[in-house]
Design a protein around this motif. Structure first.
Motif, short mmCIF file in Angstrom:
data_model
loop_
_atom_site.label_atom_id
_atom_site.label_comp_id
_atom_site.label_asym_id
_atom_site.label_seq_id
_atom_site.Cartn_x
_atom_site.Cartn_y
_atom_site.Cartn_z
N GLY A 1 29.39 -32.91 23.67
CA GLY A 1 28.53 -31.76 23.91
C GLY A 1 29.25 -30.43 23.90
O GLY A 1 28.62 -29.38 23.95
N LYS A 2 30.56 -30.47 23.85
CA LYS A 2 31.33 -29.23 23.87
C LYS A 2 31.25 -28.54 22.51
O LYS A 2 31.39 -29.16 21.47
N GLY B 1 28.23 -23.54 25.59
CA GLY B 1 28.79 -24.74 25.02
C GLY B 1 29.85 -25.45 25.83
O GLY B 1 30.63 -26.21 25.29
N HIS B 2 29.86 -25.23 27.14
CA HIS B 2 30.82 -25.94 28.00
C HIS B 2 30.10 -27.12 28.62
O HIS B 2 29.16 -26.95 29.39
N HIS B 3 30.53 -28.31 28.27
CA HIS B 3 29.92 -29.53 28.79
C HIS B 3 31.00 -30.48 29.27
O HIS B 3 32.14 -30.41 28.82
N GLN B 4 30.64 -31.37 30.17
CA GLN B 4 31.61 -32.35 30.66
C GLN B 4 31.93 -33.38 29.58
O GLN B 4 33.05 -33.81 29.44
#
Length: 90
Positions: free
Chosen positions: A55-56, A48-51
């Motif tokens: 999306g996080k 679940g790590h998104h820019q």
């Protein structure tokens, strides 16, 4: 070029979520882990790590387990992975 029509779907707020992720290398700094993740999903995306902020995912660390030296498909039939799922379900 085809436009990106994907839409983010939020996690349901009325239940617990559990995440299993994998990477090919022995640790996250291994070049295989950084470049290809588990051959299908990159490690950042899997946890679940998104820019983009939308999306996080705020994943509870206790509800996430990361396995090393496994590819995406090996997660399906691995005794240690099965034991982790059973632990969460108990």
């Amino acid at each position: 070029m085809v436009p990106d029509k994907r839409q983010l779907v939020p996690l349901a707020s009325n239940c617990e979520h559990y995440f299993i992720a994998a990477y090919l290398g022995g640790d996250t700094s291994d070049i295989r882990s950084m470049v290809v993740g588990d051959l299908l999903v990159g490690l950042g995306s899997a946890v679940g790590h998104h820019q983009e902020d939308l999306g996080k995912l705020n994943i509870n660390p206790e509800n996430c387990h990361i396995f090393h030296r496994l590819n995406h498909f090996e997660l399906l039939d691995n005794q240690v992975v099965h034991e982790q799922v059973l632990k969460w379900l108990s």
